[in-house]
Design an enzyme around this catalytic site. Structure first.
Site, PDB file in Angstrom:
ATOM      1  N   GLY A 114      -6.166   3.702  -5.413  1.00 25.42           N
ATOM      2  CA  GLY A 114      -6.136   3.865  -6.865  1.00 25.42           C
ATOM      3  C   GLY A 114      -6.708   5.200  -7.301  1.00 25.42           C
ATOM      4  CB  SER A 143      -1.534   2.914  -2.896  1.00 30.71           C
ATOM      5  OG  SER A 143      -0.225   3.309  -2.518  1.00 30.71           O
ATOM      6  CB  CYS A 144      -0.487  -1.865  -1.325  1.00 32.75           C
ATOM      7  SG  CYS A 144       0.129  -1.728  -3.016  1.00 32.75           S
ATOM      8  N   GLY A 198       6.126   7.688  -3.760  1.00 34.63           N
ATOM      9  CA  GLY A 198       6.647   8.209  -2.499  1.00 34.63           C
ATOM     10  C   GLY A 198       5.892   9.444  -2.018  1.00 34.63           C
ATOM     11  CG  HIS A 223       4.608  -3.671  -4.425  1.00 30.16           C
ATOM     12  ND1 HIS A 223       4.604  -3.887  -5.782  1.00 30.16           N
ATOM     13  CD2 HIS A 223       3.352  -3.215  -4.131  1.00 30.16           C
ATOM     14  CE1 HIS A 223       3.424  -3.581  -6.279  1.00 30.16           C
ATOM     15  NE2 HIS A 223       2.639  -3.175  -5.305  1.00 30.16           N
ATOM     16  CD  GLN A 307       0.980  -7.761  -4.675  1.00 29.20           C
ATOM     17  OE1 GLN A 307       1.975  -7.793  -3.962  1.00 29.20           O
ATOM     18  NE2 GLN A 307       0.622  -8.781  -5.421  1.00 29.20           N
TER      19      GLN A 307
END
Lengths: 346, 346, 346, 346
Positions: A114, A143-144, A198, A223, A307
């Site tokens: 984050g 991040s995830c 990305g 996700h 996630q």
């Protein structure tokens, strides 16, 4: 044996999971976790036997815990004073402030995805750049979504030598325990094109050329990534060859959707619940075998990302990297995953 | 004036909408619509004054209508005998059988995108190949998704001379009036990779090179396309230039999402309800101005598709093409849309 | 010690959970579980060390397991031959056929709430009628909804001596792992009025007078009951008194929603995941403290039901009742729950 | 003829609908609608030819409209000065402030159900208390839920002479055009027990004794009421008699769910779209014929409420009541509904 002393700053969705994962390891231990005040979440720490600290250092904040019947061992500074490394799992927007505290305490630190890469100047993903993180002062576990992309793209890149990727991320709009956020019945495009998701891969593997688009949809479970990867000519791969590569990649599950009746993220999460990690977590990235197709030099595939948990084992590996106790990422991953499996009797 | 006599075979989601759109035109008229038996849906035909026919020709099936108090003018054969063209809006898997009936009746026919291109050997999208359909015996109006892709890609292709496209389709899993289908809380990848949706564009504009991936998500309102188009070098376009092109394209709405607080498909459909077509339909494709970005030769954009209605005006244009009464697609489109606007007092 | 030998006929959503719960106990053990054929679900049995049997007895069906690499110990008859009691967790509509097999094998049997009371002529809920089930040949553990109602209504009835209840059941439309069923965006009333759910309570506690209405809504997590109970005059209770009663009732959790930020079933299930039972199960009924209000003689309250798991511990107690090894329901409940807690390290 | 001059203060979800309904009538006309500033919503007013006013009176606020190309006829005070009655459709929490403005302008006023009864001291529902509102200075049209309850309960009360009601309201969590609010996958009980919704009926028909419980669920289409009404002994009704009463009640639709395949609120709203009012509105309350059952003196039934529109025709009737031009509520209702039907060519 006395292992690495780990502090968890913020015992919420990510913090509680990292704490368990640390607790599962032989070479590290939890010396304390922080909460902002007494609340139901403290019970979980008490049950696990994790010493409870207050996010704040003032007497009044600390005293509130005792008023509600919780033992509080002190403020954040007290915790940092006895730790070798702190895992920052506090909610967003606290990065700069917390970094200063960690540096002042002269301990190593790990932030979550984050926060921006610029905060630490160094990011981490087990298969992408473990070596680069060895003995660093601090890092950021990506991040995830970025972790998920790294899992499948890094081995592909390492085989091919170059890689150009476009990804549409279909994101769950809220976590399972979050009843506030919508939408209830709509699709929400992220109107920043291309999205930041990305390119974040390039903080751990800059050689991969990647862009992404993102949308949020009314689901809470996972996700899903819809990925197109252009391989350099002469890559020598086939669809089956790509699948074999991923079958041999740690923390990637490849399964046939139609044959196993795992046709949506609902069945993937049901598989995860059967595995039996706490919270029904799925640390692995799920790739549908029948959703992978190499057409000439262009590879199409789908993958699903839990996630809430795919970054959990990466945090453990990152601790080992910063502490310089395991230089081989594959060795660390094997150690992390075996310890977690044993912890949960999987 | 006596216009083209149009029969609607199947008065359901698409059929009822096409019937209204025909009814709105000056140069054509509804001579009848079919239902399989007496049901609530017949009331809508009665209220509109559309003669009601039975999908079947046998006396018993026809007699059932009268038993429930509906006038039935005869069987499908009776209807086909008085029509110039039939719009096939029957549910799937009836294509071959129905085609034989239409040929036997010696009338022109228009199928919908649920049927395969091979059935008719000819497909239709107003801006893509109206001329190719002039005076043909029959055609197939492509699906809602293909229609949506044609609307924005054809003008781009015509400007650039070549185009290579990848699209991830985030599909609504069920229509608003369908309470049977799930998922309630999951994302479902279409495990045929690439999917059939994108390549269907090539049935109306074979020069566009296109592939697609598809997923279904728990919403009922609209499909959303996440599109990447590679333009040939020397295209001379900018992001703003692409937006201007689409602003001048019929049946495309370009609006700024953030400025107008239209950030999801929910707000897009609310906009459609304000426009005031029956059923809250949106015949136009909705493009988010702030979701379009040309990066070098690669164009990224999002568009939303009202799956229940974007093909409705195309059916009207297709009638004019088959009947050979309007050779210019832009003229037909203008005529169609103006008549619909007048019909609904928009 | 050799305990009661338990067979599980049907190793699906309920079967896998009951198997774990049996495995957790000191006085019983799993002697085998059945699957219709080799599939992913078999792996779970293998990992747990539960002997795998085929639902069918024919050689061909049994042989299919070995072809896929699974050891199969035989057909259902072989399993029944070595068991003391069978838990029927097969999908619906097999009740009569299976009952005949269990009787032929001369073993005790427990059906689930999907079967009708008439099949067994006896039903079971731990707090309602454990004694009535002592040493019986077989019984039916009532459904998740009926179990939930019994948990809170039986102690109320026992205090008051009579009780008249109306319940609106807001049901989750599909289980979390089911991606087929809808609705995605609708409310579905059960058009059988009153519904069968409430009166099923009277199969275990006929003295409670109860009716119900039911609707299904687009969520997967839990059912929610909106209950109105009319107490006889002179009941002597207050809202706080009712809460205290439930706080002292096994398998009921009473928590303040606003104070703990547990305002929906999403947060309740998050609480369950924190508890740490496999699959994130919640065996307890959740009552919102701030959703209970006694107005004169009319009691209003909400409770949430984890449809996948609240009946699991009841099956264990039912085994003890049928085998006649524990006559006191409270003792059995305490034994069951303590063993499960120990099994999962809670 | 010059009719009653109606101002709409707030041209949003309710305001735009009331404006159309007023526009449809012969005996009243829209003299202006207010917006807080120039925005997309202004276009709708422009298309309809409704004069546009600014919610504020200051020059700067008014000037902003012209900057965006909209004609603005003045501030709220200018509008109130030329109106006979103002319909307050402004967002919540403005009641006291706005009431002062309306009184200062010396015109009649109608608030919506989001305001409390205490603001006006008088509330309105067409069938409940039209006469009581004749020539009053101002009133409050009760909320969508209360309007729905009044529609079916008032005739029941009038037949029976007394009525005691419990209602569980299963509420849509967000409107169709609202993408912000959740929950995505949860049921949310309203932890005020009993809820305020039911008792609000007593502001228009104090003789009906009613309580309610409420929950919110993840759908956008309609509210659904699960109702239990205790009739006094000697009521002389049967289930069929109750259905006949409602079939003869204005703005109530009674249909058989199973026979017409209208089994959820999704199909009800599809029926509404077929009817053809703008926005697909359903002014009527929908009662499932097969969901009504009178058991002794206790009546069970389900009804569905289109939260965006059922109060729209009531606002028209309320105008006639305040202006004293139609003393008979049935006559006003007939006039209102016929004019709306003609307006939309239904």
């Amino acid at each position: 044996m006395t292992g690495i002393k780990v502090a968890i700053n913020g015992f919420g969705t990510i913090g509680k999971r990292v704490a368990d994962a640390v607790d599962a390891q032989q070479d590290m231990e939890i010396v304390g976790v922080t909460k902002t005040g007494p609340s139901f979440g403290c019970d979980l720490a008490v049950r696990k036997g994790f010493p409870l600290y207050c996010t704040f250092n003032d007497e009044a904040s600390i005293a509130r815990f005792a008023e509600q019947g919780y033992d509080c061992a002190g403020g954040l500074s007290d915790l940092l004073a006895i730790a070798d490394v702190v895992i920052d799992c506090s909610p967003g927007k606290m990065g700069d402030e917390n970094l200063a505290k960690y540096k002042a305490a002269d301990i190593k630190y790990i932030f979550q995805g984050g926060e921006k890469h610029a905060l630490t100047g160094l990011s981490y993903s087990s298969s992408a750049n473990h070596e680069q993180n060895l003995n660093a002062a601090g890092t950021r576990v990506v991040s995830c979504n970025t972790t998920g992309l790294s899992r499948t793209l890094v081995p592909l890149y390492e085989h091919c030598g170059s890689l150009s990727v476009e990804c549409t991320m279909i994101r769950r709009a809220a976590d399972p325990g979050d009843s506030k956020k919508g939408p209830i019945n709509a699709i929400k495009p992220v109107l920043k094109v291309p999205s930041h998701h990305g390119p974040d891969v390039m903080t751990v593997k800059p050689e991969i050329n990647i862009n992404s688009l993102a949308v949020a949809v009314p689901t809470t479970l996972m996700h899903l990534h819809s990925i197109i990867a252009d391989l350099p000519s002469g890559h020598g791969l086939t669809t089956e060859g790509v699948l074999d590569m991923w079958r041999n990649t740690p923390r990637v599950i490849v399964m046939h959707g139609a044959d196993n009746r795992i046709t949506t993220t609902a069945e993937v999460m049901e598989l995860a619940r059967d595995i039996g990690r706490k919270w029904g977590d799925l640390h692995e990235i799920f790739v549908w075998e029948d959703g992978v197709s190499l057409q000439g030099d262009r590879l199409y595939y789908f993958q699903a990302i839990h996630q809430e948990s795919d970054v959990i084992p990466e945090n453990i590996d990152a601790i080992r990297a910063l502490m310089g106790i395991e230089a081989d990422w594959r060795a660390s991953v094997a150690k992390t995953d075996a310890a977690i499996a044993a912890y949960y009797n999987l």
